[in-house]
Design an enzyme around this catalytic site. Sequence first.
Site, PDB file in Angstrom:
ATOM      1  N   HIS A   1       0.809  -1.206   0.000  1.00  0.00           N
ATOM      2  CA  HIS A   1       0.000   0.000   0.000  1.00  0.00           C
ATOM      3  C   HIS A   1       0.852   1.269   0.000  1.00  0.00           C
ATOM      4  O   HIS A   1       0.550   2.231  -0.687  1.00  0.00           O
ATOM      5  CB  HIS A   1      -0.907  -0.022   1.233  1.00  0.00           C
ATOM      6  CG  HIS A   1      -1.991   0.985   1.212  1.00  0.00           C
ATOM      7  ND1 HIS A   1      -3.148   0.803   0.519  1.00  0.00           N
ATOM      8  CD2 HIS A   1      -2.088   2.209   1.800  1.00  0.00           C
ATOM      9  CE1 HIS A   1      -3.932   1.856   0.680  1.00  0.00           C
ATOM     10  NE2 HIS A   1      -3.304   2.727   1.449  1.00  0.00           N
TER      11      HIS A   1
ATOM     12  N   HIS B   1     -10.671   2.433  -1.381  1.00  0.00           N
ATOM     13  CA  HIS B   1     -10.852   2.011   0.006  1.00  0.00           C
ATOM     14  C   HIS B   1     -11.615   0.686  -0.009  1.00  0.00           C
ATOM     15  O   HIS B   1     -12.657   0.544   0.622  1.00  0.00           O
ATOM     16  CB  HIS B   1     -11.564   3.077   0.838  1.00  0.00           C
ATOM     17  CG  HIS B   1     -10.768   3.486   2.023  1.00  0.00           C
ATOM     18  ND1 HIS B   1     -11.297   3.847   3.219  1.00  0.00           N
ATOM     19  CD2 HIS B   1      -9.424   3.577   2.185  1.00  0.00           C
ATOM     20  CE1 HIS B   1     -10.328   4.146   4.074  1.00  0.00           C
ATOM     21  NE2 HIS B   1      -9.189   3.997   3.468  1.00  0.00           N
TER      22      HIS B   1
END
Lengths: 231, 750
Positions: B50, B97
């Site tokens: 990430h 998300h």
Amino acid sequence: MKFGVIVFPGSNCDHDLIYVLSEILGNDVVELWHKDKDLKGVDFVMVPGGFSYGDYLRSGAIARFSPVMESVIDHCNQGGYAMGICNGFQILCEAGLLPGTLLHNTQHKFICKNLYLKPATRSTIVTSSLDSDRVLKIPVAHGEGRYYAPDDILRQLNENQQVIFRYCDQEGHFNSKANPNGSLENIAGVTNAGKNVFGMMPHPERAADKLLGNEDGKLIFKSILNSFVGA
Amino acid sequence: METAEQQGTTVQQAKDLGLLESEFEKIKEILGRTPNFTELSIFSIMWSEHCSYKNSIKWLKTLPKKGDHLLVEAGEENAGLVDIGNGLACAFKIESHNHPSAIEPYQGAATGVGGINRDIFTMGARPIAQLNSLRFGPIQNEHTKWLLRGVVKGIGDYGNAFGIPVLGGEVFFDESYSTNPLVNAMSVGIVDVNKTISATSSGVGNPVYIVGSSTGKDGINGASFASKDITDESADDLPSVQVGDPFQEKLLLEATLELAETDAVVGMQDMGAAGITCSTSEMSADGGFGMKIHLDKVPTRQEGMLPFEILLSESQERMLVVVHKGKEQIVEDIFEKWDLNAVEIGEVTDGGQLEYFMNGEMVATVPAHDLVLGGGAPVYDREYREPAYFAENLKFDIDSVPEPDDYPATAMKLIGLPNIASKRWVYEQYDTMVGTRNITTNGPSDAGIAMIKGSGKGIAMTVDCNARYVHNDPKTGTSIAVAEAARNIVCAGGEPSAITNCLNFGNPYNPEAYWQFVMAIKGMSEACEKFNTPVTGGNVSFYNQTVKEGSEAVPVFPTPTIGMIGLVNDLSQSMTLNFKTKGDLIFLIGESVEDISASEYLHTIKGVKRSPAPHFDIDREFQVQAATLEMVKSGHVNAAHDIADGGLFTCLVEMGIYAGLGFDITADASVRLDSFLFGEGQSRIVVTLDPAKEDDFIEAMAKTKVPFTLLGHVTRGKMMIDDSHFGFIDDASEIYSNSLERIIDSSVSS
């Protein structure tokens, strides 16, 4: 004429209202910060839409206790003009300046779209210049907009012509299909007994700019301005 | 006495934190010793997929990044900056998300909205519009309904309170997203080019502030969580999901923009993934400085938080600000006005070392440069392999699919399918009008258009990706996603400027999933070059797949969502998509092709899953768009709408419903009627015009050399194709407008 637009930390329609009142309609407009009691000598207080202090408890429940609202309450009790739009309407009801209350929409969803309304009376400065038969296209954007008042209050509102707007369909008929949130008697806006304090859920400031392709809301502000010129 | 956190760590602990053994060795090499637990946590989070982009950066670097209008290129700041004239720039970015939304849809989606908006206003830009791109499993599933309701309410509650309108979006349903929905949120802001705030730290001795919300235990290791496969045990990761507070975000926005007006700030970065760790290291590494940070000074929500918890917390609505020494009071006064925390927690040092202290004692010391992307973070070259399905797809033969027996019934069925029908149920829960800039409320258009008040200009914006096309052919499908975004901007009267991308893919260690990623990047590069729309930034979300016990991992459709902005230089030349008047002529710009590949018709009505991407010729696409923009700007046409999902029939219905007008058209006899009506061959745009302008239009189009055809004319309400009656537009409108709501509200369990 001088307008004051209250700025709560969670207001988000304050700048839209200021833009319409000053840039489009050419009035003096001042911002009234929620922590200040000074109303800066304004003729008309506008309480804009938004989420005043986050509104986690209940819309407008905290805002009514802010320093600026103490002054607004005095201002209104002395006959001064004030109008609340959306969250502003909720705040004025919480503050006891307007009758009734606004509950969660019946479908329990936030709703944002263009709707239609008609003035229910021409006995107020907000509606006096409007054509009673002309349907206005004005958007709503709220999760708690279901107008409610007990029977006796509702009767009073009707007898004194205190309902200022009702939701209707595009053809101007009042029916349940045109009611977006379950409001009693399709009520979209009301005034107090003194007819100096107003509240409405729809957003006229979102329909007052030629570039947005809808100027129906401008008619409402113009009605206010016409009344002052005449006064 | 040495605490557990200060003792040396083992390779097993490193693995438990998601690091590879080789990465643990590399950390030891960098430090010249074994890291303690706090340090290992810092590396594990910064080197997670990430934060480090370790498995994607090699390919991301091949994307075109240069453009005439770019003020800030990808990766330089939190978001890209495009010059829009009048001394203003547009900052925009899209982010995923997905993983938080899979297990806690409401908060997962809400914090996604919060995070992307912070990326924009950290730069000093005021967000003026949001878009979102959502993908779920089949909507008939109760689990999907739960996810959809939660995600939409989360986006609505956060965005509505924050006060930024939603101007565009897409919702797509497919089996592959059943347990791993995709939630991609985009924010668009405008900023005075002279008042942008940088995300870089400098100046030894300058104080470092943390501002905004207090730090809690929510979201600890969220970035690591986002770098794992979703499994049956994922619900155990619930504390990894952050909780959002839009009111705090609104305060932070206003305070930040006031700060941008002063000269007190050296640099500022929001805290998203990896919290204090990420913001301190990225800001420091960029400027080549270090920081001393006193973790005990960080306002916390609970007593007794450990150093690693404070460092890794992903509590929302926080920022790190480096302030010019001597100007602390300016910053403190602004945050005091907005009732927000602003606490000095450290200072800038030279030498590039990050030193974290707790109650005077150093708990971790790591070099900033070695933590970050472009510095010491690992970069991997992953193996990829073309999956067998791809060759199978190319074998598709349209002759194997019989034409429908009943065309009108098929057409009406198609416009009611969840992927085609109106997403009104979704977008009416978003405030689409706050800010009074959205000119598409009363003038529907292929792209959202936000006006820049007082300038006569507007910013057109769109998010697009047909993931079925990408799955069927990742390279062509991704080119189509870019092309479709540009087509939407053009149909709205805008000139495409730049894109941001959100790359949602499966596990990068799976060579077939990685092949999809590589091919998508190649297709994106090609299209971005062609349309002169450089990539300004975005994010990569891998590990979007479901691993169920005892079965193989099922990746989601590869979904490289494209967020594009374009400039409308003169709002009076912007274009709407709706039919205006009965009798107006309907023209097709582009040409009909014999193609039903990857269409909703083929997939859902005919049940054929294997086919290539729809017909696409990038040069023809470019010509069609150029010709259309010319017709729009010159005022020859009064409506323009591209043919996309659902094909021509759907396109015409979408144009008709606003005024209740129908159409009478003649089909192209050279292709099958189902190709003509329901095929999704690209590079086709429908325009309408006043018959009085027909000669001018034909003359102007002839000069462009782009094929075009008169299809027919607008009617009072009847839908006629080759003299067959297909019903009335009001009936089509009822199906198109209400089908999704009917499915969602059916069998509500309460």
